[in-house]
Design an enzyme around this catalytic site. Structure first.
Site, mmCIF file in Angstrom:
data_model
loop_
_atom_site.group_PDB
_atom_site.id
_atom_site.type_symbol
_atom_site.label_atom_id
_atom_site.label_comp_id
_atom_site.label_asym_id
_atom_site.label_seq_id
_atom_site.Cartn_x
_atom_site.Cartn_y
_atom_site.Cartn_z
ATOM 1 N N CYS A 227 -11.806 -46.310 60.789
ATOM 2 C CA CYS A 227 -10.932 -46.443 59.617
ATOM 3 C C CYS A 227 -11.632 -47.249 58.515
ATOM 4 O O CYS A 227 -11.840 -48.460 58.674
ATOM 5 C CB CYS A 227 -9.632 -47.115 60.059
ATOM 6 S SG CYS A 227 -8.576 -47.699 58.732
ATOM 7 N N CYS B 293 -9.710 -50.201 57.147
ATOM 8 C CA CYS B 293 -9.668 -51.257 58.175
ATOM 9 C C CYS B 293 -10.935 -52.103 58.118
ATOM 10 O O CYS B 293 -10.885 -53.328 58.278
ATOM 11 C CB CYS B 293 -9.535 -50.655 59.570
ATOM 12 S SG CYS B 293 -8.028 -49.706 59.831
#
Length: 100
Positions: free
Chosen positions: A30, A33
């Site tokens: 991600c 993230c």
């Protein structure tokens, strides 16, 4: 303090904590993230309790807290979810959630 959270330690480290806990639901693939991680690490370095849940390693926790998008950051206070933000979030916004 940054803790890797699992189904086995979540209750002890988060739900039974006397201090607020910031829980970061994330994954290695991600992009947002990865951009959130240094912010979360800074907060942990300032003495806040931060838990990290890799949704690929702990799908049951992600399902339990109805995580639909990542990063999702939850603030727990007194064993209950007090705040939730989805997406890349600034350090100031996260600190405000922890300190309100």
């Amino acid at each position: 303090m940054e803790i890797t959270l699992t189904s086995q330690n979540f209750e002890t480290e988060v739900l039974q904590s006397e201090k607020p806990v910031l829980v970061d639901f994330w994954a290695t693939w991600c992009g947002p993230c990865m951009r959130q991680a240094p912010i979360v690490e800074e907060i942990a370095a300032e003495g806040y309790t931060v838990g990290k849940v890799d949704v690929d390693q702990e799908p049951a926790l992600a399902q339990q807290f109805r995580i639909m998008s990542i990063p999702t950051l939850l603030v727990f206070k007194n064993g209950k979810e007090a705040n939730r933000v989805v997406g890349l979030t600034s350090k100031n916004d996260l600190l405000a959630l922890l300190n309100d």
